[in-house]
Design a protein around this motif. Structure first.
Motif, PDB file in Angstrom:
ATOM      1  N   PHE A   1      61.199  13.702  69.411  1.00  0.00           N
ATOM      2  CA  PHE A   1      61.983  12.960  68.422  1.00  0.00           C
ATOM      3  C   PHE A   1      61.502  11.523  68.218  1.00  0.00           C
ATOM      4  O   PHE A   1      61.268  11.075  67.107  1.00  0.00           O
ATOM      5  N   CYS A   2      61.370  10.750  69.311  1.00  0.00           N
ATOM      6  CA  CYS A   2      60.950   9.362  69.175  1.00  0.00           C
ATOM      7  C   CYS A   2      60.302   8.874  70.468  1.00  0.00           C
ATOM      8  O   CYS A   2      60.372   9.539  71.503  1.00  0.00           O
ATOM      9  N   GLN A   3      59.670   7.706  70.394  1.00  0.00           N
ATOM     10  CA  GLN A   3      58.875   7.201  71.506  1.00  0.00           C
ATOM     11  C   GLN A   3      59.340   5.811  71.920  1.00  0.00           C
ATOM     12  O   GLN A   3      59.856   5.051  71.108  1.00  0.00           O
ATOM     13  N   ARG A   4      59.096   5.484  73.208  1.00  0.00           N
ATOM     14  CA  ARG A   4      59.483   4.192  73.757  1.00  0.00           C
ATOM     15  C   ARG A   4      58.400   3.667  74.701  1.00  0.00           C
ATOM     16  O   ARG A   4      57.648   4.431  75.302  1.00  0.00           O
ATOM     17  N   ARG A   5      58.333   2.338  74.854  1.00  0.00           N
ATOM     18  CA  ARG A   5      57.410   1.701  75.806  1.00  0.00           C
ATOM     19  C   ARG A   5      57.876   0.280  76.052  1.00  0.00           C
ATOM     20  O   ARG A   5      58.023  -0.510  75.120  1.00  0.00           O
ATOM     21  N   LEU A   6      58.142  -0.068  77.335  1.00  0.00           N
ATOM     22  CA  LEU A   6      58.595  -1.412  77.701  1.00  0.00           C
ATOM     23  C   LEU A   6      57.438  -2.325  78.101  1.00  0.00           C
ATOM     24  O   LEU A   6      57.578  -3.539  78.102  1.00  0.00           O
ATOM     25  N   GLY A   7      56.309  -1.754  78.490  1.00  0.00           N
ATOM     26  CA  GLY A   7      55.191  -2.568  78.961  1.00  0.00           C
ATOM     27  C   GLY A   7      55.139  -2.692  80.466  1.00  0.00           C
ATOM     28  O   GLY A   7      54.279  -3.383  81.004  1.00  0.00           O
ATOM     29  N   SER A   8      56.032  -2.020  81.156  1.00  0.00           N
ATOM     30  CA  SER A   8      56.021  -1.929  82.618  1.00  0.00           C
ATOM     31  C   SER A   8      56.172  -0.454  82.971  1.00  0.00           C
ATOM     32  O   SER A   8      57.203   0.155  82.680  1.00  0.00           O
ATOM     33  N   THR A   9      55.142   0.119  83.587  1.00  0.00           N
ATOM     34  CA  THR A   9      55.191   1.540  83.945  1.00  0.00           C
ATOM     35  C   THR A   9      56.391   1.842  84.828  1.00  0.00           C
ATOM     36  O   THR A   9      57.086   2.848  84.655  1.00  0.00           O
TER      37      THR A   9
END
Length: 316
Positions: free
Chosen positions: A218-226
């Motif tokens: 459905f959708c994607q996310r990324r915070l920049g910290s694994t």
């Protein structure tokens, strides 16, 4: 048997030690950031191979101070610490006491630390703890008994004890929540976290692996910290997190893998770098103090909220 037990720290004391270290270092980083940027590059590289930023350097400095300060209070004789920037080192006192190990990522998400001041970057302090004796008869991450992770600037914490539940603490609300990973299995409803932090041919290879999942979910996310992204799998904010780059390291996974499992989720990984011998990376790192392990061991990983979803992602 009595002597061996004397060298082990109880689960509760391991937890309190990890919490003390994580919260102390995080507080010192927050105080420093009020006056200066943490994102300035230094002319040195950490054991993990990356160029250090001011935040990386300071977190390791505060970490050493916190550990030394708490050795006596927790009756610790020997603490073996493996961290991203300084590699493996030993803290000792000349008294009887417990012998434990810590695997630490003092600043995960350092790309979010900019050369200019930013109010609330997504960066985490992560610590995994266990008794040294457990490394002799348990494989790799199975020897880890406690995990504690702090989102440094948002003052949120994720933690777990082996064989117990996983929890989330919001400091402003002064409330602890029990974590439960997602039970979602419909790919059309899935929120998918991933990392595309690669260039050139590496990016093309990763893109080919990720594209089928991008198209199906459905959708994607990324915070920049694994680490903070993986915490979202434990909390159910993400249904999946996939990183096929091989860039995820031991210190990224050590704490959060326990939190995900205790929250009801699952995580699978495969060694993709040329570290030898394969399959004994934690023993080589902690017991043999092999300096190359921090730099040379990397993983492809898939984390999912439940086993049925994990099976579907593997098919893709």
């Amino acid at each position: 048997m009595a002597k061996q037990q004397d060298k082990n720290l109880s689960l509760q004391k391991l937890f309190l030690f990890g919490k003390t270290i994580a919260e102390t270092v995080s507080e010192e980083i927050r105080k420093y950031s009020l006056s200066q940027s943490l994102g300035r590059f230094l002319k040195k590289r950490g054991r993990g191979g990356h160029q250090m930023k001011k935040g990386d350097f300071l977190s390791e400095k505060f970490l050493d101070i916190a550990i030394k300060k708490n050795l006596n209070f927790f009756s610790l004789n020997k603490v073996v610490v493996a961290s991203e920037e300084q590699g493996v080192r030993i803290f000792k006192r000349k008294k009887d006491g417990a012998e434990i190990f810590l695997i630490i990522d003092p600043i995960d998400g350092s790309n979010n630390l900019r050369p200019h001041l930013t109010p609330a970057p997504f960066v985490a302090f992560s610590v995994a703890l266990g008794n040294l004796s457990d490394l002799e008869n348990k494989n790799n991450f199975e020897a880890i008994s406690v995990a504690y992770i702090v989102d440094i600037f948002h003052q949120e914490s994720w933690f777990a004890k082996k064989g117990g539940s996983a929890y989330f603490f919001q400091k402003n609300l002064k409330k602890i929540f029990s974590l439960q990973s997602s039970g979602e299995t419909d790919l059309k409803k899935v929120i998918f976290g991933t990392s595309l932090d690669r260039f050139g041919s590496d990016f093309e290879k990763i893109h080919q692996q990720i594209l089928p999942i991008l198209q199906a979910t459905f959708c994607q996310r990324r915070l920049g910290s694994t680490i903070l992204d993986l915490c979202r799998v434990a909390s159910g904010d993400y249904d999946i997190y996939f990183s096929p780059s091989g860039g995820v390291k031991i210190h990224d996974l050590a704490a959060v893998q326990l939190i995900i499992k205790e929250a009801g989720g699952c995580l699978v990984f495969k060694e993709v770098k040329n570290f030898q011998p394969k399959g004994k990376f934690l023993q080589a790192l902690i017991l043999n103090r092999d300096k190359k392990v921090i730099r040379d061991t990397g993983f492809e990983i898939i984390a999912a909220g439940n086993k049925n979803l994990l099976k579907k992602i593997k098919k893709l």
